[in-house]
Design a protein around this motif. Structure first.
Motif, PDB file in Angstrom:
ATOM      1  N   ASP A   9       0.831  -1.205   0.000  1.00 51.19           N
ATOM      2  CA  ASP A   9       0.000   0.000   0.000  1.00 51.19           C
ATOM      3  C   ASP A   9       0.866   1.256   0.000  1.00 51.19           C
ATOM      4  N   ASN A  25      -1.183  -1.342 -10.611  1.00 53.69           N
ATOM      5  CA  ASN A  25      -2.162  -0.638  -9.793  1.00 53.69           C
ATOM      6  C   ASN A  25      -2.205   0.846 -10.158  1.00 53.69           C
ATOM      7  N   TRP A  56      -1.717  -9.779  -7.423  1.00 53.55           N
ATOM      8  CA  TRP A  56      -1.942  -8.376  -7.079  1.00 53.55           C
ATOM      9  C   TRP A  56      -1.940  -7.500  -8.332  1.00 53.55           C
ATOM     10  N   GLU A  94      -5.139  -8.383 -10.743  1.00 55.75           N
ATOM     11  CA  GLU A  94      -6.437  -7.871 -10.300  1.00 55.75           C
ATOM     12  C   GLU A  94      -6.707  -6.453 -10.800  1.00 55.75           C
ATOM     13  N   SER A  95      -5.655  -5.704 -11.081  1.00 58.19           N
ATOM     14  CA  SER A  95      -5.829  -4.321 -11.529  1.00 58.19           C
ATOM     15  C   SER A  95      -6.125  -4.213 -13.020  1.00 58.19           C
ATOM     16  N   GLU A 105     -14.135  -2.554  -7.008  1.00 58.74           N
ATOM     17  CA  GLU A 105     -13.280  -2.635  -5.822  1.00 58.74           C
ATOM     18  C   GLU A 105     -11.799  -2.648  -6.160  1.00 58.74           C
ATOM     19  N   PHE A 106     -11.452  -2.824  -7.423  1.00 56.07           N
ATOM     20  CA  PHE A 106     -10.046  -2.808  -7.825  1.00 56.07           C
ATOM     21  C   PHE A 106      -9.801  -1.645  -8.772  1.00 56.07           C
ATOM     22  N   GLN A 109      -6.692  -1.988  -5.856  1.00 51.43           N
ATOM     23  CA  GLN A 109      -6.710  -1.968  -4.394  1.00 51.43           C
ATOM     24  C   GLN A 109      -6.094  -0.691  -3.822  1.00 51.43           C
TER      25      GLN A 109
END
Length: 282
Positions: free
Chosen positions: A55, A99, A136, A139-140, A219-220, A222
């Motif tokens: 994050d 992301n 990770w 998912e984006s 939701e993505f 993240q």
């Protein structure tokens, strides 16, 4: 402090938020620390480092390439992509870079329209893989769907092709993002997916359209709250919803729709009753 994360914590301590030069050092330290964590502690330690620092690293990179005052520095972001390309499997930075690219794609679509999104950013998202870049990052990649309507990238055609080649999991994410960006286009894509003889799934695709009625964004990616910086509302009109029910009722057997009605947010029973083939009753 575990030694595997020492380069990363030092880089983060030395970095100044918004300083693009510091981004490259942080990404290099992230890559080194993740590799060391995998070598010394395997998957367990890898996940610990990811949960503890991902994050913060994403936030630092995002702050350097996208500011409210100056907008998105696509050149800086492209340098990150060129340094850590997708689908190669020789680095661990895709979880960060994908992301941030996804955030910038969504921001640009909302503020300036689909054609303002650089094509290289969309090709980057399309090239990220689960095997080489990790969950990770993968998912984006659904943010590819926010480019629907782009004059140079045929988002719906490309997505259908991926589904027909067996990559249905990726397509589910893209379908959701397409629907948030343009609900009418989302129904178009769903129709094409359900009508294709080479696509296996049906109700799992339908389920991806349900959350559009409940929230303005998926939701993505993240660790991001787009509502805090973007003014955007999804308009799922009554006409679009009726067309959605018609597509579902015309494409999926009414018995199947009635059987699973309680498990989905879309009114599958009404799709079967109002739009299903005549004479095919439960």
């Amino acid at each position: 402090m575990p030694r595997d994360s020492t380069p990363l914590t030092r880089a983060l301590d030395d970095a100044t938020r918004g300083n693009q030069h510091d981004v490259y050092g942080v990404l290099a330290a992230w890559d080194q620390s993740i590799e060391t964590a995998l070598e010394r502690g395997g998957g367990t330690r890898f996940r610990e480092v990811m949960r503890q620092y991902l994050d913060e690293v994403i936030d630092l990179v995002d702050a350097a390439v996208a500011t409210e005052a100056e907008g998105i520095d696509w050149e800086c972001l492209q340098e990150c992509v060129d340094t850590y390309p997708p689908g190669v499997g020789d680095h661990h930075c895709s979880s960060v870079v994908a992301n941030v690219v996804a955030r910038c794609v969504i921001r640009t679509r909302v503020r300036d329209g689909a054609d303002a999104i650089p094509t290289w950013a969309l090709e980057y998202l399309a090239d990220v893989t689960m095997d080489d870049d990790g969950e990770w990052a993968w998912e984006s990649t659904g943010a590819f769907g926010w480019a629907v309507g782009h004059s140079e990238v045929a988002v719906l055609d490309r997505t259908l092709e991926r589904a027909e080649s067996g990559d249905e999991s990726w397509v589910m994410g893209v379908l959701k993002h397409v629907t948030f960006a343009d609900p009418d286009a989302g129904v178009d894509l769903l129709d094409r997916l359900l009508q294709s003889p080479d696509v296996v799934e049906d109700l799992l695709f339908v389920d991806r359209l349900g959350p559009v009625e409940e929230t303005g964004f998926p939701e993505f990616p993240q660790f991001w709250d787009p509502e805090t910086e973007l003014e955007y509302d999804v308009d799922l009109s009554d006409d679009v919803y009726e067309r959605l029910l018609a597509v579902v009722g015309d494409s999926i057997h009414p018995d199947r729709l009635r059987r699973f009605d309680d498990s989905y947010r879309i009114d599958l029973r009404r799709a079967a009753d109002d739009y299903g083939p005549a004479g095919e009753d439960a």
